[in-house]
Design a protein around this motif. Structure first.
Motif, short mmCIF file in Angstrom:
data_model
loop_
_atom_site.label_atom_id
_atom_site.label_comp_id
_atom_site.label_asym_id
_atom_site.label_seq_id
_atom_site.Cartn_x
_atom_site.Cartn_y
_atom_site.Cartn_z
N TRP A 63 0.80 -1.22 0.00
CA TRP A 63 0.00 0.00 0.00
C TRP A 63 0.84 1.28 0.00
O TRP A 63 0.73 2.10 -0.90
N LEU A 64 1.72 1.43 1.01
CA LEU A 64 2.43 2.70 1.17
C LEU A 64 3.40 2.97 0.03
O LEU A 64 3.37 4.04 -0.58
N ILE A 65 4.26 1.99 -0.28
CA ILE A 65 5.24 2.19 -1.35
C ILE A 65 4.56 2.37 -2.71
O ILE A 65 4.88 3.31 -3.45
N MET B 89 1.63 3.49 -3.28
CA MET B 89 0.93 4.77 -3.25
C MET B 89 1.90 5.92 -3.54
O MET B 89 1.59 6.81 -4.34
N CYS B 90 3.07 5.88 -2.94
CA CYS B 90 4.06 6.93 -3.18
C CYS B 90 4.54 6.90 -4.64
O CYS B 90 4.72 7.96 -5.25
N ILE B 91 4.74 5.70 -5.18
CA ILE B 91 5.15 5.58 -6.58
C ILE B 91 4.07 6.13 -7.50
O ILE B 91 4.35 6.82 -8.49
N SER B 92 2.81 5.83 -7.16
CA SER B 92 1.69 6.31 -7.97
C SER B 92 1.62 7.84 -7.97
O SER B 92 1.37 8.46 -9.01
N ILE B 93 1.85 8.45 -6.82
CA ILE B 93 1.85 9.92 -6.74
C ILE B 93 2.93 10.49 -7.64
O ILE B 93 2.72 11.45 -8.39
N TYR B 94 4.10 9.87 -7.60
CA TYR B 94 5.20 10.35 -8.45
C TYR B 94 4.87 10.20 -9.93
O TYR B 94 5.05 11.13 -10.73
N CYS C 111 -2.41 7.25 -13.40
CA CYS C 111 -2.16 7.52 -11.98
C CYS C 111 -2.77 8.85 -11.56
O CYS C 111 -3.31 8.98 -10.45
N TRP D 96 -5.72 9.54 -8.61
CA TRP D 96 -5.67 10.48 -7.50
C TRP D 96 -6.79 11.51 -7.56
O TRP D 96 -7.21 12.04 -6.53
#
Length: 297
Positions: free
Chosen positions: A27-29, A31-36, A265, A269
């Motif tokens: 989830w966390l990793i 999610m951060c990759i998706s934001i980037y 992505c 969001w």
């Protein structure tokens, strides 16, 4: 004392480790990759190129299909959520009465929620409402001739998917049933003594006492409604004429059909933001309509 507390903490962290690993890794990793990626031009084949907020600008200013998918999803949620909750509450009130075979009835009503979102059931649903399905056959028997099936008609296809969603009311029904059993019987006895009829009792006692449960179910169903994908993908594949093109299905197409991962992505969001807005609005307005027995929260 300190050593014992430290030892207890070690045991707690050890027990939490599987969940923490899953949360961070799944989830966390991501999610951060998706934001980037949402701020990049990335097509899964080349290295991502940072382009700032261009993907978000593109969605709101250039992509007409984005608005069409958003419109379909909003209509789906607007119709599905109240119908599913109303039907779930109706069945829960029926099952709240004492009669034989109650456990069997609860199980039967809950089964659609377990299997309702599966590929297999969506295929069966597609066959039922198809050109040679049961529904078209029955319409022909009653003399209602139809050249196009219900899922092949842009005016009715979305309502078939909504009907399937309403059919999956079991989880909400069980939550309502549990809440109904927590309402003190003395309230109904007092209302009966005062001469209140069934409608007044339902409106003045049952509904106010169920408002926390309605609030909880409402949030869950809104979130689930915006995430609709399987039914739209399997039954109609977004057609006809994009009349059932859900937002998540469109997001999926951008990512895995057109390999436009960066834009996909960004769309994801945007959906998170939309769901968050609805959730915040519900939480901000709950003090006006949600009754808590221990006091307003």
């Amino acid at each position: 004392m300190i050593k014992k507390r430290y030892k207890d903490n070690k045991v707690a962290y050890l027990l939490l480790a599987p969940w923490l690993v899953g949360f961070i890794g799944m989830w966390l990793i991501p999610m951060c990759i998706s934001i980037y990626y949402s701020f990049t031009d990335f097509n899964l084949l080349n290295d991502p190129q940072f382009i700032g907020a261009a993907n978000y600008v593109r969605a709101f200013t250039q992509d007409k299909t984005f608005y069409k998918a958003l419109k379909v999803t909003f209509l789906y949620v607007l119709l599905l959520v109240p119908l599913r909750l109303a039907f779930a509450l109706f069945v829960a009130m029926l099952l709240n009465k004492k009669h034989k075979g109650l456990g069997l009835y609860r199980t039967l009503y809950y089964i659609p929620s377990i299997i309702g979102g599966s590929i297999a059931v969506s295929v069966v649903w597609k066959q039922i409402f198809g050109n040679k399905g049961v529904i078209m056959t029955l319409l022909g028997v009653f003399g209602i001739a139809q050249k196009t099936s219900l899922i092949g008609n842009p005016k009715t296809a979305l309502y078939v998917i909504i009907l399937m969603g309403v059919w999956q009311f079991g989880s909400s029904m069980l939550i309502f049933l549990s809440a109904l059993k927590q309402i003190p019987g003395s309230l109904y006895e007092s209302a009966k003594v005062d001469g209140a009829n069934g409608f007044v009792t339902f409106w003045k006692i049952t509904i106010p006492m169920l408002t926390p449960t309605i609030f909880f179910n409402l949030i869950l169903q809104i979130i689930n409604g915006f995430r609709v994908f399987t039914e739209s993908y399997v039954i109609t594949d977004g057609g006809p004429l994009d009349s059932t093109l859900s937002y998540v299905l469109y997001l999926y197409r951008r990512a895995f059909t057109y390999f436009d991962m960066g834009y996909s992505c960004a769309l994801a969001w945007v959906l998170v933001a939309i769901v968050s807005v609805f959730t915040v609005i519900l939480f901000k307005t709950q003090k006006n309509w949600v009754y808590y027995e221990a006091g307003r929260e």
